[in-house]
Motif scaffolding. Sequence first.
Motif, PDB file in Angstrom:
ATOM      1  N   HIS A 295       0.845  -1.193   0.000  1.00 26.96           N
ATOM      2  CA  HIS A 295       0.000   0.000   0.000  1.00 26.96           C
ATOM      3  C   HIS A 295       0.880   1.243   0.000  1.00 26.96           C
ATOM      4  N   ARG A 296       0.572   2.176  -0.893  1.00 25.85           N
ATOM      5  CA  ARG A 296       1.371   3.391  -1.001  1.00 25.85           C
ATOM      6  C   ARG A 296       1.408   4.153   0.324  1.00 25.85           C
ATOM      7  N   ALA A 297       0.308   4.115   1.055  1.00 26.73           N
ATOM      8  CA  ALA A 297       0.282   4.810   2.348  1.00 26.73           C
ATOM      9  C   ALA A 297       1.303   4.218   3.311  1.00 26.73           C
ATOM     10  N   LEU A 298       1.495   2.912   3.260  1.00 30.36           N
ATOM     11  CA  LEU A 298       2.484   2.283   4.124  1.00 30.36           C
ATOM     12  C   LEU A 298       3.887   2.725   3.734  1.00 30.36           C
ATOM     13  N   ARG A 299       4.149   2.852   2.452  1.00 29.43           N
ATOM     14  CA  ARG A 299       5.454   3.334   1.990  1.00 29.43           C
ATOM     15  C   ARG A 299       5.672   4.791   2.423  1.00 29.43           C
ATOM     16  N   LEU A 300       4.605   5.578   2.398  1.00 30.26           N
ATOM     17  CA  LEU A 300       4.722   6.959   2.866  1.00 30.26           C
ATOM     18  C   LEU A 300       5.101   7.007   4.346  1.00 30.26           C
ATOM     19  N   LEU A 301       4.461   6.156   5.137  1.00 30.30           N
ATOM     20  CA  LEU A 301       4.776   6.116   6.564  1.00 30.30           C
ATOM     21  C   LEU A 301       6.243   5.751   6.783  1.00 30.30           C
ATOM     22  N   GLN A 302       6.733   4.779   6.024  1.00 31.46           N
ATOM     23  CA  GLN A 302       8.127   4.373   6.157  1.00 31.46           C
ATOM     24  C   GLN A 302       9.065   5.510   5.759  1.00 31.46           C
ATOM     25  N   ALA A 303       8.718   6.218   4.671  1.00 36.31           N
ATOM     26  CA  ALA A 303       9.564   7.318   4.206  1.00 36.31           C
ATOM     27  C   ALA A 303       9.585   8.459   5.211  1.00 36.31           C
ATOM     28  N   LEU A 304       8.433   8.796   5.745  1.00 36.42           N
ATOM     29  CA  LEU A 304       8.364   9.887   6.728  1.00 36.42           C
ATOM     30  C   LEU A 304       9.120   9.534   8.006  1.00 36.42           C
ATOM     31  N   ARG A 305       9.090   8.260   8.379  1.00 39.71           N
ATOM     32  CA  ARG A 305       9.805   7.834   9.589  1.00 39.71           C
ATOM     33  C   ARG A 305      11.304   8.025   9.428  1.00 39.71           C
ATOM     34  N   LEU A 306      11.817   7.863   8.209  1.00 37.95           N
ATOM     35  CA  LEU A 306      13.250   8.022   7.959  1.00 37.95           C
ATOM     36  C   LEU A 306      13.711   9.466   8.109  1.00 37.95           C
ATOM     37  N   LEU A 307      12.780  10.420   8.016  1.00 34.61           N
ATOM     38  CA  LEU A 307      13.149  11.831   8.066  1.00 34.61           C
ATOM     39  C   LEU A 307      13.315  12.368   9.483  1.00 34.61           C
ATOM     40  N   SER A 308      12.970  11.565  10.476  1.00 36.24           N
ATOM     41  CA  SER A 308      13.083  11.987  11.887  1.00 36.24           C
ATOM     42  C   SER A 308      12.308  13.270  12.161  1.00 36.24           C
ATOM     43  N   LEU A 309      11.099  13.352  11.600  1.00 35.44           N
ATOM     44  CA  LEU A 309      10.234  14.499  11.854  1.00 35.44           C
ATOM     45  C   LEU A 309       9.554  14.345  13.215  1.00 35.44           C
ATOM     46  N   SER A 310       8.973  15.431  13.691  1.00 31.08           N
ATOM     47  CA  SER A 310       8.136  15.321  14.884  1.00 31.08           C
ATOM     48  C   SER A 310       6.891  14.515  14.519  1.00 31.08           C
ATOM     49  N   PRO A 311       6.260  13.833  15.485  1.00 26.72           N
ATOM     50  CA  PRO A 311       5.049  13.070  15.175  1.00 26.72           C
ATOM     51  C   PRO A 311       3.977  13.908  14.482  1.00 26.72           C
ATOM     52  N   ARG A 312       3.782  15.160  14.918  1.00 29.74           N
ATOM     53  CA  ARG A 312       2.749  15.991  14.298  1.00 29.74           C
ATOM     54  C   ARG A 312       3.096  16.321  12.848  1.00 29.74           C
ATOM     55  N   GLN A 313       4.340  16.714  12.603  1.00 34.14           N
ATOM     56  CA  GLN A 313       4.732  17.067  11.241  1.00 34.14           C
ATOM     57  C   GLN A 313       4.695  15.840  10.327  1.00 34.14           C
ATOM     58  N   SER A 314       5.047  14.694  10.878  1.00 31.29           N
ATOM     59  CA  SER A 314       4.995  13.458  10.101  1.00 31.29           C
ATOM     60  C   SER A 314       3.564  13.135   9.680  1.00 31.29           C
ATOM     61  N   GLU A 315       2.617  13.284  10.615  1.00 28.27           N
ATOM     62  CA  GLU A 315       1.225  12.977  10.269  1.00 28.27           C
ATOM     63  C   GLU A 315       0.664  13.978   9.269  1.00 28.27           C
ATOM     64  N   ILE A 316       0.998  15.251   9.412  1.00 34.20           N
ATOM     65  CA  ILE A 316       0.540  16.250   8.448  1.00 34.20           C
ATOM     66  C   ILE A 316       1.119  15.941   7.068  1.00 34.20           C
ATOM     67  N   GLY A 317       2.399  15.568   7.025  1.00 33.64           N
ATOM     68  CA  GLY A 317       3.011  15.188   5.752  1.00 33.64           C
ATOM     69  C   GLY A 317       2.330  13.980   5.128  1.00 33.64           C
ATOM     70  N   PHE A 318       1.926  13.024   5.960  1.00 33.38           N
ATOM     71  CA  PHE A 318       1.226  11.841   5.461  1.00 33.38           C
ATOM     72  C   PHE A 318      -0.076  12.230   4.774  1.00 33.38           C
ATOM     73  N   TRP A 319      -0.883  13.057   5.440  1.00 29.70           N
ATOM     74  CA  TRP A 319      -2.182  13.411   4.872  1.00 29.70           C
ATOM     75  C   TRP A 319      -2.036  14.323   3.659  1.00 29.70           C
ATOM     76  N   LEU A 320      -1.025  15.186   3.662  1.00 30.42           N
ATOM     77  CA  LEU A 320      -0.779  16.012   2.476  1.00 30.42           C
ATOM     78  C   LEU A 320      -0.459  15.136   1.271  1.00 30.42           C
ATOM     79  N   ALA A 321       0.428  14.162   1.482  1.00 31.18           N
ATOM     80  CA  ALA A 321       0.803  13.274   0.376  1.00 31.18           C
ATOM     81  C   ALA A 321      -0.353  12.397  -0.064  1.00 31.18           C
ATOM     82  N   ARG A 322      -1.298  12.126   0.842  1.00 30.75           N
ATOM     83  CA  ARG A 322      -2.472  11.330   0.476  1.00 30.75           C
ATOM     84  C   ARG A 322      -3.523  12.160  -0.264  1.00 30.75           C
ATOM     85  N   GLY A 323      -3.353  13.491  -0.313  1.00 26.40           N
ATOM     86  CA  GLY A 323      -4.243  14.334  -1.087  1.00 26.40           C
ATOM     87  C   GLY A 323      -5.300  15.074  -0.305  1.00 26.40           C
TER      88      GLY A 323
END
Length: 372
Positions: A295-323
């Motif tokens: 699932h592309r969403a799972l790949r997004l989660l893995q990619a965001l985790r590699l960036l060492s973002l804050s949990p909030r910024q990571s989740e916002i990035g996830f939803w932005l990338a999901r559209g």
Amino acid sequence: MKRSRMLDLTRVREAAVRIRQLSCLDVTGPHLAPLLLRELRGVLAFDTGGYFHPGADGRLESFMEAPDIQAMVPIYLDERLQRDERRVARSYEQAARTEIGPQVRDQLIKVPWAEFQRSDYNNVLLRPVGLHDCVSLMPRHADGRPVGSIKLYRRTTLLDFRSDELHEFARLERFLAVALTPPEGTAASHEMDAQGTEMLVATPEGRLLWMSAQGAALMAAAFGSHWRPSGQLPDSLKLVLQRLAWVRSGHNASDAPRLEIRNAHGLFTIRGCSLHAAAAGEPEVVGIQITLHVHRALRLLQALRLLSLSPRQSEIGFWLARGLSEPEIAQRMKLSLHTVVYHRRQLHDRLGTRNRKELLARLLGSLAGAQS
């Protein structure tokens, strides 16, 4: 002499936030097990973990982080070992009825320790892969329904699972249950990305003739305990080859020779295909194409985790990338629109992107680079 470690409360809080976030996403299910196990390392110290759960057909399926332990799963599901497990320790079925909260090794064993050490369950299954300690949790929903069993293993006897670690583990139970529960329906095909394709060669009757090492790994991930790397193929795969024979003989081609398997590794599509016609006197062979889709969403989660973002910024990035739009993200995360806009700008600045399309490409590209 037993040792213990001090609990890093900051690390625990960060891991707990990420696990709660995973339970709030729209891609829950067993395929989140690898991410959840990684986050649980912020809560407990363990060497390797796994997740057991009922499959679509009711049979027990598993995901184990360590390849050497995953290779032992077919042995674990052998009836002789299952009987010995029921004799000396709690089986999955017994745990589903009785296990509440985290359970350490001494709670999981039903016989004296010396007798357990002499058992086939220990000497055939656990000792060969160096598993000496375990904590088990069967996450349950509020109504008591279990979703599966998380096992966290240590390869040493010198470090105890601490009571404060177990307390934090227990506090995450409901979130783990939600995160591991599959959502209603299945992901659309355009949301799944192919991550590997291999071809196997077999006889029309289902005897395996050739496969690559990568093909063997995909088959083991797809079929788990039902896969044997030599000899006859699983019955469900033989049925695919039977359908291929019907199609080749002129029967209704709408019954496509295809099989789908969903588990913690992803979605596997398996197709039977005709190879070149056999020369005179040579046996006929057919091809089996297996493809892993994630699932592309799972790949997004893995990619965001590699960036060492804050949990909030990571989740916002996830939803932005999901559209999702910024107002939709603000409503979903219960944040102000201003906060979402601020983090969106920060994320684009950090990644050097200007819009959602570039953000998605950048994230998936960085993941591919990290995995190569």
